[in-house]
Design a protein around this motif. Structure first.
Motif, mmCIF file in Angstrom:
data_model
loop_
_atom_site.group_PDB
_atom_site.id
_atom_site.type_symbol
_atom_site.label_atom_id
_atom_site.label_comp_id
_atom_site.label_asym_id
_atom_site.label_seq_id
_atom_site.Cartn_x
_atom_site.Cartn_y
_atom_site.Cartn_z
ATOM 1 N N LEU A 123 10.081 0.900 -0.522
ATOM 2 C CA LEU A 123 10.367 0.010 0.601
ATOM 3 C C LEU A 123 10.652 -1.380 0.048
ATOM 4 O O LEU A 123 9.766 -2.020 -0.527
ATOM 5 N N PRO A 124 11.878 -1.869 0.191
ATOM 6 C CA PRO A 124 12.211 -3.189 -0.354
ATOM 7 C C PRO A 124 11.558 -4.311 0.437
ATOM 8 O O PRO A 124 11.059 -4.118 1.554
ATOM 9 N N GLU A 125 11.566 -5.489 -0.131
ATOM 10 C CA GLU A 125 10.989 -6.659 0.531
ATOM 11 C C GLU A 125 11.676 -6.885 1.872
ATOM 12 O O GLU A 125 12.900 -6.826 1.984
ATOM 13 N N TRP A 163 1.241 4.095 -2.977
ATOM 14 C CA TRP A 163 1.013 5.523 -2.747
ATOM 15 C C TRP A 163 2.171 6.343 -3.299
ATOM 16 O O TRP A 163 1.970 7.362 -3.982
ATOM 17 N N VAL A 164 3.394 5.906 -3.020
ATOM 18 C CA VAL A 164 4.576 6.623 -3.505
ATOM 19 C C VAL A 164 4.603 6.629 -5.029
ATOM 20 O O VAL A 164 4.863 7.667 -5.659
ATOM 21 N N ALA A 165 4.336 5.492 -5.637
ATOM 22 C CA ALA A 165 4.340 5.405 -7.100
ATOM 23 C C ALA A 165 3.308 6.348 -7.708
ATOM 24 O O ALA A 165 3.577 7.041 -8.703
ATOM 25 N N THR A 166 2.137 6.401 -7.114
ATOM 26 C CA THR A 166 1.082 7.289 -7.619
ATOM 27 C C THR A 166 1.507 8.747 -7.513
ATOM 28 O O THR A 166 1.325 9.531 -8.460
ATOM 29 N N GLU A 167 2.094 9.126 -6.373
ATOM 30 C CA GLU A 167 2.479 10.516 -6.152
ATOM 31 C C GLU A 167 3.668 10.936 -7.014
ATOM 32 O O GLU A 167 3.882 12.137 -7.221
ATOM 33 N N THR A 168 4.436 9.977 -7.515
ATOM 34 C CA THR A 168 5.612 10.310 -8.336
ATOM 35 C C THR A 168 5.421 9.888 -9.786
ATOM 36 O O THR A 168 6.393 9.720 -10.512
ATOM 37 N N LEU A 180 6.867 6.928 8.072
ATOM 38 C CA LEU A 180 6.686 8.324 7.684
ATOM 39 C C LEU A 180 7.240 8.499 6.273
ATOM 40 O O LEU A 180 8.388 8.151 6.008
ATOM 41 N N VAL A 181 6.435 9.030 5.381
ATOM 42 C CA VAL A 181 6.792 9.055 3.960
ATOM 43 C C VAL A 181 6.708 10.466 3.397
ATOM 44 O O VAL A 181 5.770 11.208 3.686
ATOM 45 N N ASN A 182 7.706 10.833 2.602
ATOM 46 C CA ASN A 182 7.655 12.074 1.824
ATOM 47 C C ASN A 182 7.871 11.728 0.358
ATOM 48 O O ASN A 182 8.693 10.870 0.032
ATOM 49 N N ASP A 229 0.829 -1.209 0.000
ATOM 50 C CA ASP A 229 0.000 0.000 0.000
ATOM 51 C C ASP A 229 0.865 1.261 0.000
ATOM 52 O O ASP A 229 0.573 2.229 -0.718
ATOM 53 N N ILE A 230 1.924 1.267 0.812
ATOM 54 C CA ILE A 230 2.798 2.444 0.889
ATOM 55 C C ILE A 230 3.535 2.638 -0.420
ATOM 56 O O ILE A 230 3.624 3.761 -0.945
#
Length: 450
Positions: A222-224, A209-214, A235-237, A205-206
């Motif tokens: 986040l690796p396996e 979200w990052v892929a969508t925002e970028t 916490l994500v930016n 999920d995280i």
């Protein structure tokens, strides 16, 4: 896709990512308290509690300048550490992404953990001003992107997006004051998830979200295995940047040229060329040219160290040097030769951050994040991940970033200059009104380009 065509034809892309995890190695896999050593002995009620949310902070231009000066200093300190670990590699970091991700963790740090983070991150303002200042910076960055006008095809030639998010264990006793700080100053209201029962799903999920925002430029931030049932907070930016040059390079002027890499190997590259009136400077044997993007509020500063002295020049390249180069810029006619390049880069930041002095935050027994949650668990930063992507072509630059902390004019000289980047060079993408360094990198080896 039409959007992909726009990127390929008219822009480049930059991406950055930072991630971290706050966990408790004394717990069982079910998330219960292992009870081996108990907590670290710090009573949340007795620890230092910076008041970030109760008193509104008024941030003026002087405060913002102080904040930017400190965070730019951290940017170059961090850059120096990661380059030291990869001396022959292309490097591209997003200091603003790393700073914002760590600042969200800093909001919950106490005592020595807080003091170490404050010193390394370059914070010189009261905590309330630090967080309010970052909120104002993000508002200004958002305005840069919102002000862009669509072109004839309905596409925006300039986009800048800086967003945050916080992913926390459901039903965990997070402090309301901490959550208020994230929500008020970072726009990162808590997203509840269940690391205990399904950490892989939370990771997916995280990363989504990052892929969508970028715009899908940062995948698998986040690796396996980076999240476990012991994870309590991520916490994500994410930073995304795509812009056309104010003066696009004519494609018919691009030709094959030899680029000599840092190790001396020669590589054929596609060299762009443009004659224009540029902001240009020569200082201490180095050349610097500023390439503005549409709107004139963000630019790329390209620095070509003296031939044969790249490593010695880079070792002393800091925020003060950057400021001196920017101050020395004058409008001058000249020809810029810049290679097309594209590469991505990723790094785990715990090692360089520890080297800079953030030690307790990564140590289970020493860390004090009592401001995050009312718990007997030993919360600490497990890791910090950073991932970036950059692409530069005749039309412009595209950039994206993600961070997750798990937890005037002058007279034109008679002689035009020539700026030929056919050897290793440094580059920084800057927000001109604030002076914030959004991205910082080195292009030294075309073998790593694509």
């Amino acid at each position: 896709m039409k959007r992909r065509q726009l990127m390929a034809v008219s822009s480049g892309f930059v991406a950055a990512a930072l991630a971290g995890c706050i966990g408790n190695d004394n717990q069982g896999d079910d998330g219960s308290d292992g009870g081996a050593d108990g907590s670290d002995g710090n009573d949340p009620a007795e620890s230092e509690t910076p008041d970030e949310t109760e008193t509104p902070a008024d941030v003026d231009d002087e405060h913002l300048e102080t904040l930017v000066r400190g965070t730019n200093g951290f940017a170059f300190d961090l850059y120096g550490e990661v380059v030291g670990d990869e001396p022959a590699a292309n490097v591209f970091a997003s200091p603003i992404s790393a700073t914002l991700g760590l600042s969200m963790a800093y909001a919950g740090a106490r005592e020595d953990t807080r003091d170490q983070m404050r010193e390394v991150l370059g914070y010189q303002l009261d905590d309330s001003l630090v967080h309010a200042g970052f909120a104002q910076l993000q508002e200004q960055f958002d305005e840069r992107g919102a002000d862009g006008e669509s072109d004839a095809e309905g596409e925006q030639p300039f986009e800048l997006s800086v967003v945050n998010s916080a992913w926390g264990q459901s039903e965990y006793p997070f402090e309301e004051g901490y959550l208020d700080t994230l929500d008020t100053h970072y726009g990162g209201g808590l997203r509840e998830t269940d690391f205990r029962e399904n950490a892989p799903a939370a990771r997916a999920d995280i990363n989504d979200w990052v892929a969508t925002e970028t715009d899908d430029r940062i995948e698998d931030l986040l690796p396996e295995g980076s999240l476990t049932p012991l994870t309590r907070l991520v916490l994500v930016n994410a930073v995304y940047f795509m812009a056309n040059w104010k003066h696009t390079f004519p494609t018919d002027a691009t030709s094959e040229e030899t680029f000599t890499a840092l190790d001396g190997d020669e590589h054929a590259v596609q060299m762009m060329e443009q004659e224009q009136d540029w902001q240009y400077a020569e200082l201490d044997g180095a050349q610097a040219v500023e390439l503005p993007y549409v709107g004139d509020e963000v630019s790329m500063l390209v620095v070509l160290p003296p031939e044969g002295e790249f490593e010695s020049y880079e070792s002393s390249f800091d925020a003060e040097t950057l400021d001196s180069l920017v101050d020395a810029l004058e409008r001058q006619e000249g020809t810029v030769y810049l290679p097309r390049f594209e590469f991505d880069w990723r790094v785990r930041l715990s090692k360089p951050l520890k080297a800079l002095g953030i030690e307790d935050a990564f140590a289970q027994k020493a860390a004090n994040f009592d401001g995050i949650a009312d718990t007997d668990e030993d919360l600490y930063l497990h890791e910090a991940f950073h991932k970036t992507f950059v692409a530069v072509d005749e039309s412009g630059t595209e950039a994206a970033g993600a961070t997750a902390a798990v937890i005037g004019d002058t007279a034109v000289p008679a002689d035009p200059f020539e700026f030929r980047a056919n050897r290793p060079f440094l580059f920084a993408i800057r927000d001109r009104p604030t002076g914030s360094v959004l991205f910082l990198g080195r292009a030294v080896d075309p073998e790593g380009w694509r």
